[in-house]
Write a protein that holds these residues in place. Structure first.
Motif, PDB file in Angstrom:
ATOM      1  N   GLN A   1     -21.515 -38.300  19.835  1.00 43.85           N
ATOM      2  CA  GLN A   1     -22.525 -38.125  18.780  1.00 43.85           C
ATOM      3  C   GLN A   1     -23.170 -39.476  18.490  1.00 43.85           C
ATOM      4  OE1 GLN A   1     -21.029 -37.182  14.861  1.00 43.85           O
ATOM      5  NE2 GLN A   1     -22.911 -36.130  14.277  1.00 43.85           N
TER       6      GLN A   1
ATOM      7  N   ASN B   1     -35.868 -42.210  22.158  1.00 43.66           N
ATOM      8  CA  ASN B   1     -35.086 -42.995  23.111  1.00 43.66           C
ATOM      9  C   ASN B   1     -33.772 -42.252  23.398  1.00 43.66           C
ATOM     10  OD1 ASN B   1     -33.572 -44.898  24.458  1.00 43.66           O
ATOM     11  ND2 ASN B   1     -33.859 -46.533  22.951  1.00 43.66           N
TER      12      ASN B   1
ATOM     13  N   LEU C   1     -32.058 -47.801  16.026  1.00 42.88           N
ATOM     14  CA  LEU C   1     -31.136 -46.657  16.065  1.00 42.88           C
ATOM     15  C   LEU C   1     -31.083 -45.978  17.431  1.00 42.88           C
ATOM     16  CD1 LEU C   1     -31.662 -45.100  12.539  1.00 42.88           C
ATOM     17  CD2 LEU C   1     -29.519 -45.945  13.493  1.00 42.88           C
TER      18      LEU C   1
ATOM     19  N   HIS D   1     -27.712 -42.198  15.207  1.00 41.92           N
ATOM     20  CA  HIS D   1     -28.952 -41.872  14.491  1.00 41.92           C
ATOM     21  C   HIS D   1     -29.037 -40.405  14.066  1.00 41.92           C
ATOM     22  CE1 HIS D   1     -30.564 -39.858  18.066  1.00 41.92           C
ATOM     23  NE2 HIS D   1     -30.238 -40.913  18.787  1.00 41.92           N
ATOM     24  N   GLY D   2     -30.033 -40.121  13.213  1.00 43.73           N
ATOM     25  CA  GLY D   2     -30.285 -38.764  12.756  1.00 43.73           C
ATOM     26  C   GLY D   2     -31.245 -38.033  13.681  1.00 43.73           C
ATOM     27  N   SER D   3     -31.819 -36.942  13.173  1.00 47.06           N
ATOM     28  CA  SER D   3     -32.606 -36.051  14.032  1.00 47.06           C
ATOM     29  C   SER D   3     -34.075 -36.479  14.159  1.00 47.06           C
ATOM     30  CB  SER D   3     -32.532 -34.623  13.492  1.00 47.06           C
ATOM     31  OG  SER D   3     -33.141 -34.566  12.216  1.00 47.06           O
ATOM     32  N   ALA D   4     -34.437 -37.590  13.509  1.00 46.61           N
ATOM     33  CA  ALA D   4     -35.779 -38.191  13.624  1.00 46.61           C
ATOM     34  C   ALA D   4     -36.898 -37.145  13.599  1.00 46.61           C
ATOM     35  CB  ALA D   4     -35.856 -39.053  14.899  1.00 46.61           C
ATOM     36  N   PRO D   5     -37.042 -36.390  12.501  1.00 43.35           N
ATOM     37  CA  PRO D   5     -38.097 -35.352  12.469  1.00 43.35           C
ATOM     38  C   PRO D   5     -39.495 -35.940  12.632  1.00 43.35           C
ATOM     39  CG  PRO D   5     -37.025 -35.615  10.301  1.00 43.35           C
ATOM     40  CD  PRO D   5     -36.229 -36.412  11.271  1.00 43.35           C
ATOM     41  N   ASP D   6     -39.647 -37.233  12.281  1.00 37.43           N
ATOM     42  CA  ASP D   6     -40.985 -37.868  12.391  1.00 37.43           C
ATOM     43  C   ASP D   6     -41.487 -37.955  13.827  1.00 37.43           C
ATOM     44  OD1 ASP D   6     -38.856 -39.693  12.740  1.00 37.43           O
ATOM     45  OD2 ASP D   6     -40.069 -41.421  12.168  1.00 37.43           O
TER      46      ASP D   6
ATOM     47  N   PRO E   1     -28.160 -34.816  17.092  1.00 42.15           N
ATOM     48  CA  PRO E   1     -28.282 -35.093  15.662  1.00 42.15           C
ATOM     49  C   PRO E   1     -28.623 -33.846  14.862  1.00 42.15           C
ATOM     50  CG  PRO E   1     -30.128 -36.019  16.894  1.00 42.15           C
ATOM     51  CD  PRO E   1     -29.155 -35.516  17.905  1.00 42.15           C
ATOM     52  N   ILE E   2     -28.190 -33.852  13.631  1.00 38.04           N
ATOM     53  CA  ILE E   2     -28.338 -32.693  12.743  1.00 38.04           C
ATOM     54  C   ILE E   2     -29.310 -33.063  11.621  1.00 38.04           C
ATOM     55  CG2 ILE E   2     -27.077 -31.260  11.087  1.00 38.04           C
ATOM     56  CD1 ILE E   2     -26.294 -30.636  13.991  1.00 38.04           C
ATOM     57  N   GLY E   3     -30.380 -32.275  11.495  1.00 35.82           N
ATOM     58  CA  GLY E   3     -31.395 -32.571  10.466  1.00 35.82           C
ATOM     59  C   GLY E   3     -31.158 -31.781   9.194  1.00 35.82           C
ATOM     60  N   HIS E   4     -29.961 -31.927   8.625  1.00 31.32           N
ATOM     61  CA  HIS E   4     -29.531 -31.028   7.545  1.00 31.32           C
ATOM     62  C   HIS E   4     -30.344 -31.172   6.258  1.00 31.32           C
ATOM     63  CE1 HIS E   4     -27.299 -34.312   5.536  1.00 31.32           C
ATOM     64  NE2 HIS E   4     -27.202 -34.759   6.774  1.00 31.32           N
ATOM     65  N   MET E   5     -31.038 -32.310   6.087  1.00 28.05           N
ATOM     66  CA  MET E   5     -31.835 -32.480   4.858  1.00 28.05           C
ATOM     67  C   MET E   5     -32.951 -31.432   4.780  1.00 28.05           C
ATOM     68  SD  MET E   5     -30.536 -34.889   3.065  1.00 28.05           S
ATOM     69  CE  MET E   5     -31.747 -35.602   1.977  1.00 28.05           C
TER      70      MET E   5
HETATM   71  P1  NAD Z   1     -33.071 -40.958  11.499  1.00 26.69           P
HETATM   72  O1  NAD Z   1     -31.954 -41.710  12.138  1.00 26.69           O
HETATM   73  O2  NAD Z   1     -33.305 -39.572  11.983  1.00 26.69           O
HETATM   74  O3  NAD Z   1     -34.446 -41.777  11.682  1.00 26.69           O
HETATM   75  C1  NAD Z   1     -34.650 -43.078  11.156  1.00 26.69           C
HETATM   76  C2  NAD Z   1     -35.757 -43.759  11.967  1.00 26.69           C
HETATM   77  O4  NAD Z   1     -35.250 -44.092  13.273  1.00 26.69           O
HETATM   78  C3  NAD Z   1     -36.972 -42.857  12.194  1.00 26.69           C
HETATM   79  O5  NAD Z   1     -38.130 -43.634  12.136  1.00 26.69           O
HETATM   80  C4  NAD Z   1     -36.764 -42.315  13.597  1.00 26.69           C
HETATM   81  O6  NAD Z   1     -37.981 -41.993  14.284  1.00 26.69           O
HETATM   82  C5  NAD Z   1     -36.048 -43.487  14.282  1.00 26.69           C
HETATM   83  N1  NAD Z   1     -35.140 -43.006  15.346  1.00 26.69           N
HETATM   84  C6  NAD Z   1     -33.946 -42.392  15.199  1.00 26.69           C
HETATM   85  N2  NAD Z   1     -33.437 -42.083  16.390  1.00 26.69           N
HETATM   86  C7  NAD Z   1     -34.311 -42.498  17.316  1.00 26.69           C
HETATM   87  C8  NAD Z   1     -34.335 -42.455  18.746  1.00 26.69           C
HETATM   88  N3  NAD Z   1     -33.358 -41.921  19.481  1.00 26.69           N
HETATM   89  N4  NAD Z   1     -35.423 -42.986  19.379  1.00 26.69           N
HETATM   90  C9  NAD Z   1     -36.414 -43.558  18.689  1.00 26.69           C
HETATM   91  N5  NAD Z   1     -36.456 -43.642  17.339  1.00 26.69           N
HETATM   92  C10 NAD Z   1     -35.402 -43.106  16.667  1.00 26.69           C
HETATM   93  O7  NAD Z   1     -32.793 -40.966   9.918  1.00 26.69           O
HETATM   94  P2  NAD Z   1     -33.510 -40.138   8.755  1.00 26.69           P
HETATM   95  O8  NAD Z   1     -34.969 -40.038   9.012  1.00 26.69           O
HETATM   96  O9  NAD Z   1     -33.046 -40.758   7.508  1.00 26.69           O
HETATM   97  O10 NAD Z   1     -32.862 -38.684   8.826  1.00 26.69           O
HETATM   98  C11 NAD Z   1     -33.465 -37.562   9.474  1.00 26.69           C
HETATM   99  C12 NAD Z   1     -32.487 -36.384   9.416  1.00 26.69           C
HETATM  100  O11 NAD Z   1     -31.309 -36.698  10.173  1.00 26.69           O
HETATM  101  C13 NAD Z   1     -32.002 -36.053   7.997  1.00 26.69           C
HETATM  102  O12 NAD Z   1     -31.868 -34.653   7.891  1.00 26.69           O
HETATM  103  C14 NAD Z   1     -30.647 -36.728   7.924  1.00 26.69           C
HETATM  104  O13 NAD Z   1     -29.799 -36.164   6.974  1.00 26.69           O
HETATM  105  C15 NAD Z   1     -30.151 -36.513   9.339  1.00 26.69           C
HETATM  106  N6  NAD Z   1     -29.111 -37.448   9.816  1.00 26.69           N
HETATM  107  C16 NAD Z   1     -28.215 -36.921  10.701  1.00 26.69           C
HETATM  108  C17 NAD Z   1     -27.259 -37.743  11.270  1.00 26.69           C
HETATM  109  C18 NAD Z   1     -26.318 -37.150  12.288  1.00 26.69           C
HETATM  110  O14 NAD Z   1     -26.524 -36.027  12.726  1.00 26.69           O
HETATM  111  N7  NAD Z   1     -25.310 -37.870  12.708  1.00 26.69           N
HETATM  112  C19 NAD Z   1     -27.224 -39.124  10.954  1.00 26.69           C
HETATM  113  C20 NAD Z   1     -28.181 -39.627  10.074  1.00 26.69           C
HETATM  114  C21 NAD Z   1     -29.141 -38.787   9.512  1.00 26.69           C
END
Ligand code: NAD
Length: 361
Positions: A275, A291, A259, A278-283, A75-79
């Motif tokens: 790919q 997961n 996700l 989900h995103g890069s889940a920075p939290d 995943p790409i955390g571009h934000m």
């Molecule tokens: P996110 O999908 O990263 O996270 C959303 C929620 O789901 C968070 O609480 C996260 O902890 C949880 N989550 C996601 N993947 C998980 C995993 N494998 N295991 C457990 N929990 C998981 O979405 P966001 O927070 O809105 O975005 C974070 C960054 O990712 C932003 O920079 C966004 O632009 C980017 N993004 C990238 C992609 C991609 O690369 N395809 C898709 C979506 C968002």
């Protein structure tokens, strides 16, 4: 002997944790099939690449991908990328477009041992990947979002017969291969978007003529969004334009555990990119609790896809074994990450999957 040249592009945040796990699982799966020879190529991308090379998508990475059969993209955390630096671009829409990865295949499958809104869900959504309302990818140059005045913003959508038909063909091929209902549902809103959704649905209908063994139906997106929550078992393969598909695939992920349970595969005529949805889940990045299922199963789909394309039965078997091992780990629930109610780390869940693969006879 089948030779595969596969890329490892870890991406950002949790990508640094889940992509290596997916690679280890793929390596474990092909161990017992000496005829399946994988050459791995690691390439810089994303923020770690920016820190190292000054670019989130170095030209060398882009050019090397042309020599590969496929790659895993984390995943790409571009934000979080620096704003206003043209070298800090979001790489994944560029990759999808440059390599003509028109169809994004996103399955949503319930597992009896996991808490889900519904059981017996087994849907695949095929999302057109390169057009639609996404303004950063639907123009030859520039962006399709603009502001004629400070108080008015416009966004343009692109739909073409070519890409709609390609996504539809991927959906029909999948419906034919799967042990499902042999049905494709095309999602649209042609009641309002008469030209764009009209073209999308017409293109899907044209392709349906080539598949008389597959039932074809169409559904307005709002009705489908409700039905997906209430009666997801009614659907088999679904095909959608880009933005609707983006939203509906997250809704489908929410039906089956979140996700972390949503893998994906971007495919085109020549290349394939694993790919996760989900995103890069920075939290949760750096905590080793992400997961790895979605990334592992994205890699599994890539191996299966390439094996089928090359007529390599051993690669297809290896991919099936990954799926069996993952199901075993999900059934026992002793080595799963916290989002699934467990206490294991990303790496421990990956090791458990590898162990199950090696235990399969
Ligand atoms: P996110 O999908 O990263 O996270 C959303 C929620 O789901 C968070 O609480 C996260 O902890 C949880 N989550 C996601 N993947 C998980 C995993 N494998 N295991 C457990 N929990 C998981 O979405 P966001 O927070 O809105 O975005 C974070 C960054 O990712 C932003 O920079 C966004 O632009 C980017 N993004 C990238 C992609 C991609 O690369 N395809 C898709 C979506 C968002």
């Amino acid at each position: 002997m089948a030779h595969y040249k596969l890329g490892i592009l870890k991406g950002d945040d949790i990508g640094l944790e889940i992509v290596p796990v997916a690679v280890e699982v793929l390596k474990a799966a092909v161990e017992k099939y000496p005829s399946v020879n994988i050459e791995w190529v690691e390439l810089p991308i994303g923020y770690p690449s920016y820190l190292e090379t000054g670019e989130t998508l170095p030209e060398k990475t882009l050019q090397t991908l042309y020599d590969l059969d496929g790659w895993l993209l984390g995943p790409i955390g571009h934000m979080a990328y620096p704003k206003n630096d043209p070298k800090a671009i979001n790489p994944h829409p560029i990759l999808r477009r440059q390599f003509d990865l028109v169809s994004n295949i996103r399955p949503a499958k319930s597992h009896p041992s996991l808490p889900c809104l519904h059981q017996n869900v087994d849907i695949v959504i095929v999302r057109e990947n390169n057009e639609g309302f996404q303004p950063d990818r639907n123009m030859y140059k520039g962006t399709a979002e603009f502001m004629p005045t400070p108080d008015m913003a416009l966004s343009m959508r692109v739909i073409t017969r070519r890409n709609s038909q390609m996504a539809a063909r991927t959906a029909f091929d999948l419906a034919r291969q799967r042990n499902g209902q042999k049905k494709v549902t095309a999602i649209h809103k042609n009641t309002v978007f008469k030209l764009t959704c009209g073209l999308f649905v017409d293109s899907c209908r044209e392709v349906s003529q080539e598949y008389p063994d597959i039932t074809f139906e169409t559904m307005v997106v709002d009705t489908f969004a409700m039905n997906l929550v209430m009666r997801p078992q009614k659907y088999d393969v679904v095909v959608s334009s880009n933005m609707f598909g983006d939203i509906l695939t997250d809704e489908a992920a929410g039906l089956v555990g979140g996700l972390g349970m949503a893998p994906g595969l971007c495919v085109g005529p020549q290349y394939v990119m694993a790919q996760a949805t989900h995103g890069s889940a920075p939290d949760i990045a750096g905590k080793h609790i992400a997961n790895p299922y979605a990334m592992v199963m994205s890699g599994q789909m890539m191996l299966s896809w390439l094996g089928n394309r090359k007529g390599d039965q051993d690669a297809v078997k290896a991919a099936l074994e990954i799926e069996k091992a993952v199901i075993k780990v999900l059934t026992e629930l002793t080595h799963v990450t916290p989002d699934l109610g467990g206490k294991s780390s990303t790496e421990e869940m990956g090791e458990a999957i590898c162990k199950e693969i090696r235990a399969l006879t």
